[in-house]
Design an enzyme around this catalytic site. Structure first.
Site, PDB file in Angstrom:
ATOM      1  N   SER A   1       0.874  -1.172   0.000  1.00 28.03           N
ATOM      2  CA  SER A   1       0.000   0.000   0.000  1.00 28.03           C
ATOM      3  C   SER A   1       0.907   1.216   0.000  1.00 28.03           C
ATOM      4  O   SER A   1       1.829   1.314   0.825  1.00 28.03           O
ATOM      5  CB  SER A   1      -0.898  -0.002   1.239  1.00 28.03           C
ATOM      6  N   GLU A   2       0.693   2.145  -0.918  1.00 29.65           N
ATOM      7  CA  GLU A   2       1.668   3.229  -1.121  1.00 29.65           C
ATOM      8  C   GLU A   2       1.771   4.173   0.067  1.00 29.65           C
ATOM      9  O   GLU A   2       2.706   4.970   0.158  1.00 29.65           O
ATOM     10  CB  GLU A   2       1.332   4.013  -2.392  1.00 29.65           C
ATOM     11  N   ASN A   3       0.816   4.098   1.022  1.00 31.56           N
ATOM     12  CA  ASN A   3       0.942   4.929   2.214  1.00 31.56           C
ATOM     13  C   ASN A   3       1.874   4.312   3.253  1.00 31.56           C
ATOM     14  O   ASN A   3       2.058   4.867   4.330  1.00 31.56           O
ATOM     15  CB  ASN A   3      -0.433   5.219   2.828  1.00 31.56           C
TER      16      ASN A   3
ATOM     17  N   SER B   1       8.173   4.280   0.821  1.00 29.62           N
ATOM     18  CA  SER B   1       7.210   3.648  -0.073  1.00 29.62           C
ATOM     19  C   SER B   1       7.408   4.111  -1.515  1.00 29.62           C
ATOM     20  O   SER B   1       7.451   3.303  -2.446  1.00 29.62           O
ATOM     21  CB  SER B   1       5.783   3.963   0.388  1.00 29.62           C
TER      22      SER B   1
END
Length: 216
Positions: free
Chosen positions: A45-47, A87
């Site tokens: 998840s890019e967060n 990330s």
């Protein structure tokens, strides 16, 4: 079968053992629910999380575990959390094997428009531009049409996400690839004919001699 489930199940078949996979907001998040239990895939998840699992059952969500869109996710044993800089370092450094993104339009040469509609409020561009540019393989998961209008278009009328074309588009009606930069019909959804797909597709599609039905 629900159109979104058709898409998610078919995209899941594109994943391979050991892949680092980023799932975008919307339909792509459903892909994690249909990965075979014997396939070891690492979802990012890019967060700031690697090791996301299926969407938690109602009542089992943890308030600090969310995807990039703020929706609840689960974390598998061994999951790793980190900041946004790390990330995006993974994304921009070419370490993501596959990204699965939603789309507003994809044109006949595989160019994606998915980050804004002119004149409408945009909360932020998110990571789509970085993902389309940096991931080794880009898959678009979206419905084939919206309000009866094809989302597979001759030329995108919305702002492009990246100059780089995507690798594959999976819709509720078809699987479309772009060999030699030309939109090509690879598969049709269960129960649909090639003619039915073409009737709801604005872009011209190359049609191989054999177009099999999706196996989902």
């Amino acid at each position: 079968m629900d159109p979104q489930i058709i898409i998610a199940r078919r995209v899941a078949k594109e994943l391979r053992n050991g892949n680092l996979v980023n799932l975008g907001i919307g339909i792509p998040t459903l892909v994690a629910n249909y990965v075979p239990s014997d396939l070891k895939v690492f979802f990012q998840s890019e967060n700031g999380l690697i090791g996301t699992g299926p969407i938690p059952e109602q009542g089992m969500a943890h308030p600090t575990l969310t995807d990039a869109g703020g929706r609840p996710i689960s974390a598998l044993p061994g999951a790793s959390t980190f900041d946004s800089a790390m990330s995006f370092g993974l994304i921009r450094g070419g370490h993501v094997d596959v990204t699965v993104l939603g789309g507003l339009q994809v044109d006949a040469h595989g160019h994606l428009a998915n980050w804004m509609i002119p004149g409408k409020m945009v909360p932020g561009m998110g990571g789509a531009m970085d993902l389309v540019t940096g991931a080794k393989r880009v898959i678009v998961a979206m419905q084939h049409a919206a309000k009866g209008k094809s989302k597979i278009v001759a030329k995108c009328s919305l702002p492009l996400t990246s100059a780089r074309p995507v690798n594959l588009v999976v819709t509720d009606m078809a699987v479309i690839g772009f060999p030699d930069g030309k939109a090509t019909l690879l598969e049709t959804a269960p129960g649909l004919s090639v003619g039915e797909v073409l009737a709801l597709t604005e872009a011209d599609l190359a049609i191989p001699d054999n177009v099999p039905e999706m196996r989902i």
